[in-house]
Design an enzyme around this catalytic site. Sequence first.
Site, PDB file in Angstrom:
ATOM      1  N   LYS A 102       0.825  -1.219   0.000  1.00 37.22           N
ATOM      2  CA  LYS A 102       0.000   0.000   0.000  1.00 37.22           C
ATOM      3  C   LYS A 102       0.855   1.264   0.000  1.00 37.22           C
ATOM      4  O   LYS A 102       0.570   2.201  -0.715  1.00 37.22           O
ATOM      5  CB  LYS A 102      -0.880   0.105   1.262  1.00 37.22           C
ATOM      6  CG  LYS A 102      -1.795  -1.037   1.517  1.00 37.22           C
ATOM      7  CD  LYS A 102      -2.686  -0.765   2.735  1.00 37.22           C
ATOM      8  CE  LYS A 102      -1.946  -0.597   4.058  1.00 37.22           C
ATOM      9  NZ  LYS A 102      -1.297  -1.798   4.592  1.00 37.22           N
ATOM     10  N   ARG A 133      -7.678   1.499  10.958  1.00 39.48           N
ATOM     11  CA  ARG A 133      -7.307   0.100  11.202  1.00 39.48           C
ATOM     12  C   ARG A 133      -8.282  -0.593  12.144  1.00 39.48           C
ATOM     13  O   ARG A 133      -8.113  -1.786  12.405  1.00 39.48           O
ATOM     14  CB  ARG A 133      -5.908   0.048  11.825  1.00 39.48           C
ATOM     15  CG  ARG A 133      -4.796  -0.283  10.825  1.00 39.48           C
ATOM     16  CD  ARG A 133      -3.497  -0.101  11.570  1.00 39.48           C
ATOM     17  NE  ARG A 133      -2.402  -0.890  11.124  1.00 39.48           N
ATOM     18  CZ  ARG A 133      -1.381  -0.399  10.414  1.00 39.48           C
ATOM     19  NH1 ARG A 133      -1.391   0.834   9.979  1.00 39.48           N
ATOM     20  NH2 ARG A 133      -0.364  -1.173  10.123  1.00 39.48           N
ATOM     21  N   ARG A 181      11.659  -5.656   2.877  1.00 46.20           N
ATOM     22  CA  ARG A 181      11.318  -4.235   2.781  1.00 46.20           C
ATOM     23  C   ARG A 181      12.422  -3.332   3.312  1.00 46.20           C
ATOM     24  O   ARG A 181      13.015  -3.585   4.345  1.00 46.20           O
ATOM     25  CB  ARG A 181      10.039  -3.988   3.577  1.00 46.20           C
ATOM     26  CG  ARG A 181       9.607  -2.542   3.557  1.00 46.20           C
ATOM     27  CD  ARG A 181       8.151  -2.437   3.726  1.00 46.20           C
ATOM     28  NE  ARG A 181       7.741  -2.653   5.109  1.00 46.20           N
ATOM     29  CZ  ARG A 181       6.487  -2.478   5.507  1.00 46.20           C
ATOM     30  NH1 ARG A 181       5.559  -2.124   4.633  1.00 46.20           N
ATOM     31  NH2 ARG A 181       6.163  -2.670   6.754  1.00 46.20           N
ATOM     32  N   ARG A 183      12.968  -1.884   8.974  1.00 43.65           N
ATOM     33  CA  ARG A 183      12.221  -1.579  10.190  1.00 43.65           C
ATOM     34  C   ARG A 183      12.308  -2.706  11.209  1.00 43.65           C
ATOM     35  O   ARG A 183      12.222  -3.873  10.853  1.00 43.65           O
ATOM     36  CB  ARG A 183      10.760  -1.308   9.833  1.00 43.65           C
ATOM     37  CG  ARG A 183      10.560   0.062   9.250  1.00 43.65           C
ATOM     38  CD  ARG A 183       9.233   0.202   8.579  1.00 43.65           C
ATOM     39  NE  ARG A 183       8.124  -0.387   9.328  1.00 43.65           N
ATOM     40  CZ  ARG A 183       6.862  -0.296   8.947  1.00 43.65           C
ATOM     41  NH1 ARG A 183       6.552   0.365   7.850  1.00 43.65           N
ATOM     42  NH2 ARG A 183       5.915  -0.859   9.656  1.00 43.65           N
ATOM     43  N   ARG A 224       1.849  -9.040  13.608  1.00 43.22           N
ATOM     44  CA  ARG A 224       1.164  -7.966  12.865  1.00 43.22           C
ATOM     45  C   ARG A 224       0.105  -8.543  11.921  1.00 43.22           C
ATOM     46  O   ARG A 224      -0.958  -7.957  11.749  1.00 43.22           O
ATOM     47  CB  ARG A 224       2.192  -7.130  12.093  1.00 43.22           C
ATOM     48  CG  ARG A 224       3.027  -6.271  13.025  1.00 43.22           C
ATOM     49  CD  ARG A 224       4.233  -5.682  12.330  1.00 43.22           C
ATOM     50  NE  ARG A 224       3.872  -4.754  11.300  1.00 43.22           N
ATOM     51  CZ  ARG A 224       4.652  -4.432  10.276  1.00 43.22           C
ATOM     52  NH1 ARG A 224       5.830  -5.005  10.138  1.00 43.22           N
ATOM     53  NH2 ARG A 224       4.257  -3.561   9.397  1.00 43.22           N
TER      54      ARG A 224
HETATM   55  P1  AMP Z   1       2.526   0.650   9.284  1.00 38.98           P
HETATM   56  O1  AMP Z   1       3.732   1.389   8.837  1.00 38.98           O
HETATM   57  O2  AMP Z   1       1.262   1.212   8.709  1.00 38.98           O
HETATM   58  O3  AMP Z   1       2.650  -0.837   9.084  1.00 38.98           O
HETATM   59  O4  AMP Z   1       2.415   0.889  10.856  1.00 38.98           O
HETATM   60  C1  AMP Z   1       3.443   0.481  11.751  1.00 38.98           C
HETATM   61  C2  AMP Z   1       2.872   0.345  13.168  1.00 38.98           C
HETATM   62  O5  AMP Z   1       2.344   1.607  13.597  1.00 38.98           O
HETATM   63  C3  AMP Z   1       1.703  -0.619  13.292  1.00 38.98           C
HETATM   64  O6  AMP Z   1       2.132  -1.960  13.444  1.00 38.98           O
HETATM   65  C4  AMP Z   1       1.020  -0.081  14.550  1.00 38.98           C
HETATM   66  O7  AMP Z   1       1.735  -0.425  15.717  1.00 38.98           O
HETATM   67  C5  AMP Z   1       1.155   1.420  14.355  1.00 38.98           C
HETATM   68  N1  AMP Z   1       0.023   1.995  13.584  1.00 38.98           N
HETATM   69  C6  AMP Z   1       0.076   2.589  12.346  1.00 38.98           C
HETATM   70  N2  AMP Z   1      -1.134   3.016  11.956  1.00 38.98           N
HETATM   71  C7  AMP Z   1      -1.983   2.683  12.962  1.00 38.98           C
HETATM   72  C8  AMP Z   1      -3.384   2.825  13.151  1.00 38.98           C
HETATM   73  N3  AMP Z   1      -4.171   3.414  12.216  1.00 38.98           N
HETATM   74  N4  AMP Z   1      -3.920   2.369  14.315  1.00 38.98           N
HETATM   75  C9  AMP Z   1      -3.157   1.788  15.267  1.00 38.98           C
HETATM   76  N5  AMP Z   1      -1.829   1.605  15.155  1.00 38.98           N
HETATM   77  C10 AMP Z   1      -1.239   2.043  14.014  1.00 38.98           C
END
Ligand code: AMP
Length: 219
Positions: free
Chosen positions: A13, A88, A127, A160, A171
């Site tokens: 995404k 989310r 990644r 990361r 996750r």
């Molecule tokens: P991402 O880069 O979108 O995979 O986000 C990395 C981490 O940030 C996730 O595993 C969550 O711990 C936190 N996170 C990001 N967006 C959200 C969201 N909308 N709600 C809750 N936690 C989030």
Amino acid sequence: MVVVLLGPPGVGKGTQAVRLAVAMGAAHVSTGDLLRAARREGTALGRAAQGFMDRGELVPDDLILDLVREHLDGVDHDTDVLFDGFPRTEDQATSLDQALAKLDRSVDLVVLFEADDDVLVRRLSGRRSCPNCGSVYNVFFNAPAEDGVCDRCAGELVHRKDDDPETVGRRLQVYMDETAPLIAFYEDHDAPLRRIEADRDVDEIYREFEAAVRAEGQA
Ligand code: AMP
């Protein structure tokens, strides 16, 4: 236009959102990127989010919603917005509808990116992302021209911590439990939901994604 990009971690995404945001001059709102920036800056939010992120769990809704509202305040009302990694949970999705309604806007399109778990695991482990401009690469599928260096801004690419194998499993489970129910939520929503098969060439996916968004913009 307001577009929500939905899909499991590792589905690509972010890569697609960055590319389309540049092409359309849209705002790319990635809560993951905003949280990582807050952590780098050492803000109260960054410190509060840290443990949840490192464990692969969701950051509590109230923190996320404050972050998004604050960010939306700075976006011009005529600017197209691509939400990536937000909402989310159903509470986040409902709150997003309410926050947009106050701005006389609404979600116009939801794009669901789909791929099997084994593909997601490979994507996450390969990644590499740019902390400077948010570009995302993959050493297996979408490598930068020079190893470890961002094509777009020449920033140093990082792997990361939450892309480690143990956290990746967690996750994906959190996605199934807490975020996948949003598919049914958006199937019942006024905004159309488009599904994109994401286990394909990144350019092919982009063409389909861009066409879906542009078509909705003209509808
Ligand atoms: P991402 O880069 O979108 O995979 O986000 C990395 C981490 O940030 C996730 O595993 C969550 O711990 C936190 N996170 C990001 N967006 C959200 C969201 N909308 N709600 C809750 N936690 C989030």
